[in-house]
Design a protein around this motif. Structure first.
Motif, PDB file in Angstrom:
ATOM      1  N   THR A   1       8.221  -0.944  46.338  1.00 31.17           N
ATOM      2  CA  THR A   1       8.843  -1.345  45.079  1.00 31.17           C
ATOM      3  C   THR A   1       8.822  -2.863  44.928  1.00 31.17           C
ATOM      4  O   THR A   1       8.506  -3.394  43.854  1.00 31.17           O
ATOM      5  CB  THR A   1      10.291  -0.828  45.000  1.00 31.17           C
ATOM      6  OG1 THR A   1      10.287   0.607  45.067  1.00 31.17           O
ATOM      7  CG2 THR A   1      10.947  -1.254  43.701  1.00 31.17           C
TER       8      THR A   1
ATOM      9  N   THR B   1       9.745   3.122  50.378  1.00 28.93           N
ATOM     10  CA  THR B   1      10.069   2.991  48.952  1.00 28.93           C
ATOM     11  C   THR B   1      10.513   1.573  48.635  1.00 28.93           C
ATOM     12  O   THR B   1      10.075   0.973  47.648  1.00 28.93           O
ATOM     13  CB  THR B   1      11.177   3.983  48.562  1.00 28.93           C
ATOM     14  OG1 THR B   1      10.770   5.308  48.865  1.00 28.93           O
ATOM     15  CG2 THR B   1      11.476   3.892  47.066  1.00 28.93           C
TER      16      THR B   1
ATOM     17  N   CYS C   1      16.130   2.161  44.391  1.00 29.09           N
ATOM     18  CA  CYS C   1      14.713   1.871  44.654  1.00 29.09           C
ATOM     19  C   CYS C   1      13.803   2.974  44.130  1.00 29.09           C
ATOM     20  O   CYS C   1      12.714   2.690  43.623  1.00 29.09           O
ATOM     21  CB  CYS C   1      14.492   1.674  46.156  1.00 29.09           C
ATOM     22  SG  CYS C   1      15.187   0.136  46.779  1.00 29.09           S
TER      23      CYS C   1
ATOM     24  N   PHE D   1      10.892   2.528  41.482  1.00 27.07           N
ATOM     25  CA  PHE D   1       9.570   2.983  41.913  1.00 27.07           C
ATOM     26  C   PHE D   1       8.939   3.879  40.848  1.00 27.07           C
ATOM     27  O   PHE D   1       7.735   3.798  40.587  1.00 27.07           O
ATOM     28  CB  PHE D   1       9.711   3.733  43.235  1.00 27.07           C
ATOM     29  CG  PHE D   1       8.403   4.048  43.916  1.00 27.07           C
ATOM     30  CD1 PHE D   1       7.717   3.064  44.603  1.00 27.07           C
ATOM     31  CD2 PHE D   1       7.872   5.323  43.874  1.00 27.07           C
ATOM     32  CE1 PHE D   1       6.514   3.345  45.245  1.00 27.07           C
ATOM     33  CE2 PHE D   1       6.679   5.619  44.506  1.00 27.07           C
ATOM     34  CZ  PHE D   1       5.994   4.631  45.193  1.00 27.07           C
TER      35      PHE D   1
END
Length: 432
Positions: free
Chosen positions: A197, A193, A138, A142
Motif C-alpha cells: 500500500t 498489505t 490498509c 489497497f
C-alpha cells in the motif's frame, strides 16, 4: 466533459479495444489475487487444524468486510470523475484516500464493539484487536489504489502489484504459520498489505503529479463534481457497495457462527474462490463504467462487447470448476472435499446468473443511475443473506449455496428485461 478533454488522450483512449484491455487487466488482477489467496489457504490448511483455519478466516472476513464498507464507493467515483479532473487530479485522489482511511478507522473500531467483533477475535485475545484496525485501513486503501491506477491509465499495473503482493503472502505464510499458528497467518496477510500500500501510494503520487503538469501545460480546464452530483451518484451506489461487501464477507461469518469453525473453514475456501471469480467479472464492469462514463454514445457497443466476452468465459470456467470440484477441494484436505463439493457446484451455477446481474449494474452505473445500481446490489445481498439464514441446518453447506442460487434467480427476473433492451440499442436507437 469539457470539449478539450481529448488532450489527455494518451491516458484515456476511447474505443472498444481499450474497454476489453482495461477489463482484462482488472479481471486478471482479481484472478491473480484470488489464486494467491487460495494457495495461502491451502498452505494454512496443511499447517493448521481445520478449526484454526476457521478462526483465521473469520478475522480475514471481518477486516475485508470493514474495508469494503469504508470504501464509501470512492473507487467508482474516481473512475467516473478523474478523467475530467485535469489539474485538480491530486485534490480528487487525495480526498478519496483521506475519506477512505478515516472511514476505515472508525468502522473498524465500531465493528470491534459489536458481537461480530467477538467472532473475529475468538482465540486471539488482545493481539487480534490490535491488528484489526490497521488491517482494515490498509486493506481499504489497497482496494482503492486499483481504481486509481485504472483511472490514471495504468490498469495493467494492477495485476502486477497484486501478483507481487500474492507472492509475498505465499512465501511468508509457511514460516509465520508454523511459528505463530493462527496469528502467523494473519501477519503473513497484513504485513505485505502495509508494504505494498505504501509503495503503490508513492507511485500514484508520481503519476498524479505528471498528469497535473500535463494538464496545466495543455490548458485543460479542471472539472470536479459538485456536492449534489457526488451525493446523487455515490449515495445510492454506496448502498450497492455495502451490499457487495456484506455479500462477500458476512456470509462466511454467518456460516462459521451457525455451523462452527471447522465446517465454516470449508465454506470459506469455497466462497473465497467464488469471490475471486466475481471480482474478475467486476473488473470488466469497472472498465465499462470508466469508458462508458467518458463516452455515452459508446455505451451500447461496450455492453455488447463485454457481454459477449463474459458469456463465453464465465460459463466455461464454471463448468470446469464443477467437474473438478472434488479435486480442487481435495487440495485442502479430504474433509474439505467431502463437505463442500456439492455446495461449490451449486454456487458456480449461481455465478453464471450473477454475470447478468453484474451487467445490469454496469449499465446503470455508466448512465450515472446510482439508485438503480444500488437497488440491484442491495436486493441481491439481502436475498442471499436471507437464503443463508433460512437454510435448514440439516442441509449443511448445501443450504447456503442454494440460498445464493435462488437469490440470483429472483434478482435476474427483474434485471433481465431491461438488460435485453440495452443489448438491442445502437447509438441510442433500439434495433428491431
Amino acid at each position: 466533459m469539457s470539449g478539450r478533454a481529448p488532450a489527455l488522450a494518451p491516458e484515456q483512449p476511447a474505443g472498444d479495444r481499450r474497454v476489453l484491455g482495461d477489463g482484462t487487466a482488472l479481471s486478471l488482477s482479481a484472478a491473480v489475487t484470488g489464486l494467491a489467496g487460495l494457495l495461502c489457504w491451502i498452505v494454512a490448511a496443511a499447517t493448521l487444524p481445520q478449526d484454526a483455519v476457521g478462526r483465521a478466516s473469520a478475522f480475514v472476513s471481518g477486516f475485508i468486510l470493514v474495508a469494503g464498507i469504508a470504501q464509501l464507493n470512492a473507487g467508482l467515483g474516481i473512475l467516473r470523475w478523474l478523467p475530467r479532473a485535469g489539474a485538480r487530479t491530486g485534490l480528487l485522489v487525495g480526498r478519496a484516500y483521506l475519506v477512505v482511511a478515516v472511514a476505515a478507522t472508525v468502522a473498524a473500531l465500531v465493528f470491534l464493539l459489536l458481537p461480530a467483533g467477538d467472532v473475529v477475535g475468538h482465540g486471539m485475545g488482545g493481539a487480534g484487536a490490535l491488528l484489526f484496525v490497521p488491517a482494515s485501513v490498509c486493506w481499504a486503501l489497497f482496494q482503492l489504489q486499483d481504481y486509481v491506477l485504472a483511472a490514471l491509465g495504468r490498469a495493467w499495473w494492477v495485476p502486477m502489484f497484486n501478483g507481487a503482493f500474492g507472492l509475498a503472502r505465499v512465501l511468508a505464510l509457511p514460516v509465520l504459520g508454523a511459528a505463530l499458528g493462527t496469528f502467523g497467518v494473519l501477519v503473513s496477510w497484513i504485513a505485505p498489505t502495509v508494504l505494498f500500500t505504501v509503495f503503490a501510494g508513492v507511485l500514484i503520487l508520481v503519476l498524479v503529479r505528471q498528469r497535473t503538469v500535463r494538464a496545466v501545460q495543455a490548458g485543460i480546464p479542471a472539472e470536479l463534481p459538485g456536492r449534489r452530483e457526488v451525493l446523487s451518484f455515490l449515495g445510492p451506489t454506496y448502498l450497492a457497495t455495502i451490499g457487495t461487501a456484506v455479500l462477500y464477507n458476512s456470509v462466511p461469518l454467518l456460516v462459521i457462527g451457525h455451523y462452527g469453525p471447522a465446517l465454516g473453514a470449508t465454506f470459506f475456501v469455497i466462497w473465497t474462490g467464488l469471490n475471486a471469480a466475481d471480482y474478475a467479472v467486476n473488473g470488466f464492469v469497472n472498465s465499462m463504467v470508466l469508458r462508458g462514463s467518458a463516452d455515452p454514445a459508446a455505451r451500447p457497443s461496450i455492453l455488447r462487447l463485454v457481454g459477449k466476452r463474459l458469456a463465453v468465459l464465465v460459463p466455461a470456467g464454471a463448468a470446469a470448476g464443477a467437474v473438478l470440484a472434488p479435486v480442487l477441494l481435495g487440495l485442502f484436505g479430504h474433509a474439505y472435499a467431502e463437505q463442500g463439493t456439492a455446495a461449490l457446484r451449486v454456487l458456480l451455477a449461481g455465478l453464471v446468473l450473477r454475470v447478468l446481474v453484474a451487467l445490469g449494474v454496469a449499465v446503470r452505473l455508466m448512465a450515472g443511475d446510482g439508485k438503480g445500481a444500488g437497488a440491484i446490489q442491495a436486493s441481491s445481498a439481502v436475498l442471499v443473506l436471507l437464503g443463508v439464514l433460512l437454510a435448514p441446518a440439516g442441509a449443511a453447506l448445501l443450504g447456503p449455496a442454494l440460498g445464493y442460487l435462488l437469490a440470483q434467480c429472483l434478482v435476474l427476473v427483474v434485471v433481465l428485461p431491461g438488460l435485453i433492451r440495452r443489448f438491442r440499442e445502437r447509438g441510442g436507437e433500439v434495433v428491431r
